[in-house]
Design a protein around this motif. Structure first.
Motif, PDB file in Angstrom:
ATOM      1  N   ALA A  57      41.944  -0.051  -9.209  1.00 48.31           N
ATOM      2  CA  ALA A  57      42.154  -0.256  -8.217  1.00 48.31           C
ATOM      3  C   ALA A  57      41.141   0.041  -7.825  1.00 48.31           C
ATOM      4  O   ALA A  57      40.435  -0.528  -6.202  1.00 48.31           O
ATOM      5  CB  ALA A  57      43.134   0.603  -7.159  1.00 48.31           C
ATOM      6  N   GLY A  58      40.448   1.848  -7.536  1.00 47.33           N
ATOM      7  CA  GLY A  58      38.816   1.721  -6.834  1.00 47.33           C
ATOM      8  C   GLY A  58      37.919   1.406  -7.156  1.00 47.33           C
ATOM      9  O   GLY A  58      37.258   0.506  -6.884  1.00 47.33           O
ATOM     10  N   ALA A  59      38.230   0.608  -8.603  1.00 49.33           N
ATOM     11  CA  ALA A  59      36.891  -0.820  -9.312  1.00 49.33           C
ATOM     12  C   ALA A  59      37.223  -2.277  -8.279  1.00 49.33           C
ATOM     13  O   ALA A  59      36.250  -2.275  -7.907  1.00 49.33           O
ATOM     14  CB  ALA A  59      37.419  -1.294 -11.238  1.00 49.33           C
ATOM     15  N   ALA A  60      38.315  -2.518  -7.725  1.00 46.06           N
ATOM     16  CA  ALA A  60      38.792  -3.275  -7.196  1.00 46.06           C
ATOM     17  C   ALA A  60      37.972  -3.608  -5.528  1.00 46.06           C
ATOM     18  O   ALA A  60      37.358  -3.984  -5.522  1.00 46.06           O
ATOM     19  CB  ALA A  60      40.304  -4.158  -7.233  1.00 46.06           C
ATOM     20  N   ALA A  61      38.111  -2.067  -5.616  1.00 43.94           N
ATOM     21  CA  ALA A  61      37.658  -2.241  -4.083  1.00 43.94           C
ATOM     22  C   ALA A  61      35.871  -2.201  -4.158  1.00 43.94           C
ATOM     23  O   ALA A  61      35.101  -3.026  -3.148  1.00 43.94           O
ATOM     24  CB  ALA A  61      37.810  -0.422  -3.334  1.00 43.94           C
ATOM     25  N   CYS A  62      35.838  -1.635  -5.523  1.00 44.80           N
ATOM     26  CA  CYS A  62      33.899  -1.756  -5.597  1.00 44.80           C
ATOM     27  C   CYS A  62      33.580  -3.305  -5.949  1.00 44.80           C
ATOM     28  O   CYS A  62      32.911  -3.170  -5.300  1.00 44.80           O
ATOM     29  CB  CYS A  62      32.925  -1.012  -6.673  1.00 44.80           C
ATOM     30  SG  CYS A  62      33.658   0.581  -6.255  1.00 44.80           S
ATOM     31  N   MET A  84      39.741  -7.931   3.201  1.00 49.93           N
ATOM     32  CA  MET A  84      39.851  -7.883   2.015  1.00 49.93           C
ATOM     33  C   MET A  84      39.889  -6.665   1.340  1.00 49.93           C
ATOM     34  O   MET A  84      40.880  -7.007   0.086  1.00 49.93           O
ATOM     35  CB  MET A  84      38.866  -8.336   1.590  1.00 49.93           C
ATOM     36  CG  MET A  84      37.751 -10.278   1.639  1.00 49.93           C
ATOM     37  SD  MET A  84      36.727 -10.773   1.174  1.00 49.93           S
ATOM     38  CE  MET A  84      35.444  -9.462   0.413  1.00 49.93           C
ATOM     39  N   LEU A  85      39.705  -5.761   1.755  1.00 51.62           N
ATOM     40  CA  LEU A  85      39.260  -4.368   0.387  1.00 51.62           C
ATOM     41  C   LEU A  85      41.512  -4.061   1.423  1.00 51.62           C
ATOM     42  O   LEU A  85      42.677  -4.379   0.218  1.00 51.62           O
ATOM     43  CB  LEU A  85      39.313  -2.971   1.447  1.00 51.62           C
ATOM     44  CG  LEU A  85      37.554  -2.956   1.205  1.00 51.62           C
ATOM     45  CD1 LEU A  85      37.384  -2.024   1.108  1.00 51.62           C
ATOM     46  CD2 LEU A  85      37.581  -3.227  -0.639  1.00 51.62           C
ATOM     47  N   SER A  86      41.762  -4.882   2.200  1.00 53.97           N
ATOM     48  CA  SER A  86      43.880  -4.373   2.648  1.00 53.97           C
ATOM     49  C   SER A  86      44.356  -5.104   2.345  1.00 53.97           C
ATOM     50  O   SER A  86      45.290  -4.353   1.805  1.00 53.97           O
ATOM     51  CB  SER A  86      43.179  -4.560   4.546  1.00 53.97           C
ATOM     52  OG  SER A  86      45.172  -4.486   4.609  1.00 53.97           O
ATOM     53  N   ASP A  90      47.469  -3.746  -0.623  1.00 56.48           N
ATOM     54  CA  ASP A  90      48.602  -4.169  -0.433  1.00 56.48           C
ATOM     55  C   ASP A  90      48.712  -4.647  -1.183  1.00 56.48           C
ATOM     56  O   ASP A  90      50.743  -4.250  -1.441  1.00 56.48           O
ATOM     57  CB  ASP A  90      48.724  -5.010   1.346  1.00 56.48           C
ATOM     58  CG  ASP A  90      48.334  -4.884   2.476  1.00 56.48           C
ATOM     59  OD1 ASP A  90      48.251  -3.204   2.609  1.00 56.48           O
ATOM     60  OD2 ASP A  90      48.299  -5.027   3.976  1.00 56.48           O
ATOM     61  N   TRP A  91      48.092  -5.403  -2.240  1.00 50.96           N
ATOM     62  CA  TRP A  91      48.888  -5.920  -3.253  1.00 50.96           C
ATOM     63  C   TRP A  91      49.406  -5.246  -4.869  1.00 50.96           C
ATOM     64  O   TRP A  91      50.140  -5.103  -4.923  1.00 50.96           O
ATOM     65  CB  TRP A  91      48.180  -7.799  -3.400  1.00 50.96           C
ATOM     66  CG  TRP A  91      48.343  -7.780  -5.099  1.00 50.96           C
ATOM     67  CD1 TRP A  91      49.787  -8.951  -5.185  1.00 50.96           C
ATOM     68  CD2 TRP A  91      47.545  -7.610  -6.217  1.00 50.96           C
ATOM     69  NE1 TRP A  91      49.562  -8.899  -6.844  1.00 50.96           N
ATOM     70  CE2 TRP A  91      48.634  -8.245  -7.340  1.00 50.96           C
ATOM     71  CE3 TRP A  91      46.662  -6.221  -6.119  1.00 50.96           C
ATOM     72  CZ2 TRP A  91      49.110  -7.911  -8.220  1.00 50.96           C
ATOM     73  CZ3 TRP A  91      46.774  -6.404  -7.585  1.00 50.96           C
ATOM     74  CH2 TRP A  91      47.959  -6.780  -9.099  1.00 50.96           C
ATOM     75  N   PHE A  92      47.989  -4.343  -4.873  1.00 52.44           N
ATOM     76  CA  PHE A  92      48.070  -3.405  -5.623  1.00 52.44           C
ATOM     77  C   PHE A  92      49.643  -3.105  -5.253  1.00 52.44           C
ATOM     78  O   PHE A  92      50.229  -2.415  -6.669  1.00 52.44           O
ATOM     79  CB  PHE A  92      46.890  -3.042  -5.230  1.00 52.44           C
ATOM     80  CG  PHE A  92      46.869  -2.408  -6.826  1.00 52.44           C
ATOM     81  CD1 PHE A  92      46.254  -2.326  -8.045  1.00 52.44           C
ATOM     82  CD2 PHE A  92      46.947  -0.401  -7.018  1.00 52.44           C
ATOM     83  CE1 PHE A  92      46.442  -1.964  -8.773  1.00 52.44           C
ATOM     84  CE2 PHE A  92      46.982  -0.095  -7.837  1.00 52.44           C
ATOM     85  CZ  PHE A  92      46.353  -0.405  -9.285  1.00 52.44           C
ATOM     86  N   ARG A  93      49.588  -1.725  -4.103  1.00 49.77           N
ATOM     87  CA  ARG A  93      51.101  -0.868  -3.460  1.00 49.77           C
ATOM     88  C   ARG A  93      51.968  -2.201  -4.156  1.00 49.77           C
ATOM     89  O   ARG A  93      53.125  -1.406  -4.259  1.00 49.77           O
ATOM     90  CB  ARG A  93      51.042  -0.726  -2.459  1.00 49.77           C
ATOM     91  CG  ARG A  93      49.931   1.185  -2.203  1.00 49.77           C
ATOM     92  CD  ARG A  93      50.272   0.848  -0.402  1.00 49.77           C
ATOM     93  NE  ARG A  93      48.712   1.481  -0.595  1.00 49.77           N
ATOM     94  CZ  ARG A  93      47.854   0.951   0.174  1.00 49.77           C
ATOM     95  NH1 ARG A  93      48.253  -0.122   0.928  1.00 49.77           N
ATOM     96  NH2 ARG A  93      46.907   1.735   0.865  1.00 49.77           N
ATOM     97  N   ARG A 125      45.415  -9.039 -13.915  1.00 52.60           N
ATOM     98  CA  ARG A 125      46.656  -9.367 -12.561  1.00 52.60           C
ATOM     99  C   ARG A 125      45.583  -8.796 -11.444  1.00 52.60           C
ATOM    100  O   ARG A 125      45.419  -9.677  -9.976  1.00 52.60           O
ATOM    101  CB  ARG A 125      47.344  -8.687 -12.510  1.00 52.60           C
ATOM    102  CG  ARG A 125      48.747  -9.454 -13.509  1.00 52.60           C
ATOM    103  CD  ARG A 125      50.300  -8.884 -13.402  1.00 52.60           C
ATOM    104  NE  ARG A 125      50.450  -9.561 -12.417  1.00 52.60           N
ATOM    105  CZ  ARG A 125      51.954  -8.102 -11.199  1.00 52.60           C
ATOM    106  NH1 ARG A 125      51.916  -7.668 -12.384  1.00 52.60           N
ATOM    107  NH2 ARG A 125      51.839  -8.628 -10.656  1.00 52.60           N
ATOM    108  N   SER A 126      44.909  -7.998 -11.598  1.00 48.76           N
ATOM    109  CA  SER A 126      43.791  -7.438  -9.830  1.00 48.76           C
ATOM    110  C   SER A 126      43.108  -8.357 -10.215  1.00 48.76           C
ATOM    111  O   SER A 126      42.105  -8.746  -8.981  1.00 48.76           O
ATOM    112  CB  SER A 126      43.425  -6.110 -10.681  1.00 48.76           C
ATOM    113  OG  SER A 126      44.501  -4.989 -10.612  1.00 48.76           O
TER     114      SER A 126
END
Length: 151
Positions: A57-62, A84-86, A90-93, A125-126
């Motif tokens: 998740a952290g990497a996805a934000a990066c 996009m971050l949101s 939201d999807w990850f949660r 999936r991410s």
């Protein structure tokens, strides 16, 4: 098994952690190499090595930041960047109920230990979600921000 899943397995076998794999895949999409960035991404692995937010998740934000955040004095973040971050988080949660939570510690406990296939699936999936979000926002994952037409 698709090409991305195979590449994730290869990078894992070479000793890269989840967050490093996520950024390496994006850099490879762009035909770029950035060893210091890959090295820095290790700081997000395993919830920053203390079980906190999943490194994926952290990497996805990066990764999303790589395409849309401010990176120099003469640049501004794209308007779509916070959205996009949101969208991703939201999807990850929402998806995290399948693998045990958004924290590395919770995922490992839910899965009964660190399991490469679980983390690999989360990465896969991410990545699919990230690519979808980029496409929805007219950002080409194969182009670094400085070479994209709309910048």
């Amino acid at each position: 098994m698709d090409e991305t899943a195979l590449r994730i397995m290869q990078l894992n076998a070479q000793g890269y952690c989840c967050s490093q794999i996520m950024i390496k895949l994006s850099l490879e999409d762009m035909g770029e190499e950035n060893i210091p960035l890959v090295r820095a991404m290790a700081g997000l692995c395993e919830g920053s090595r203390c079980g906190e937010l999943c490194g994926v998740a952290g990497a996805a934000a990066c990764v999303l930041s790589l395409y849309a955040a401010k990176g120099s004095d003469d640049e501004q973040a794209l308007d779509c960047y916070p959205i996009m971050l949101s969208q991703f988080m939201d999807w990850f949660r929402a998806s995290a109920t399948e693998w045990g939570g958004i924290r590395c510690e919770d995922i490992v406990a839910f899965q009964g230990g660190i399991k490469p296939e679980v983390c690999g699936n989360i990465m896969l999936r991410s990545r699919e979600t990230i690519l979808g979000i980029l496409t929805e926002n007219n950002l080409d994952p194969s182009l670094p921000r400085e070479h994209a037409n709309n910048f």
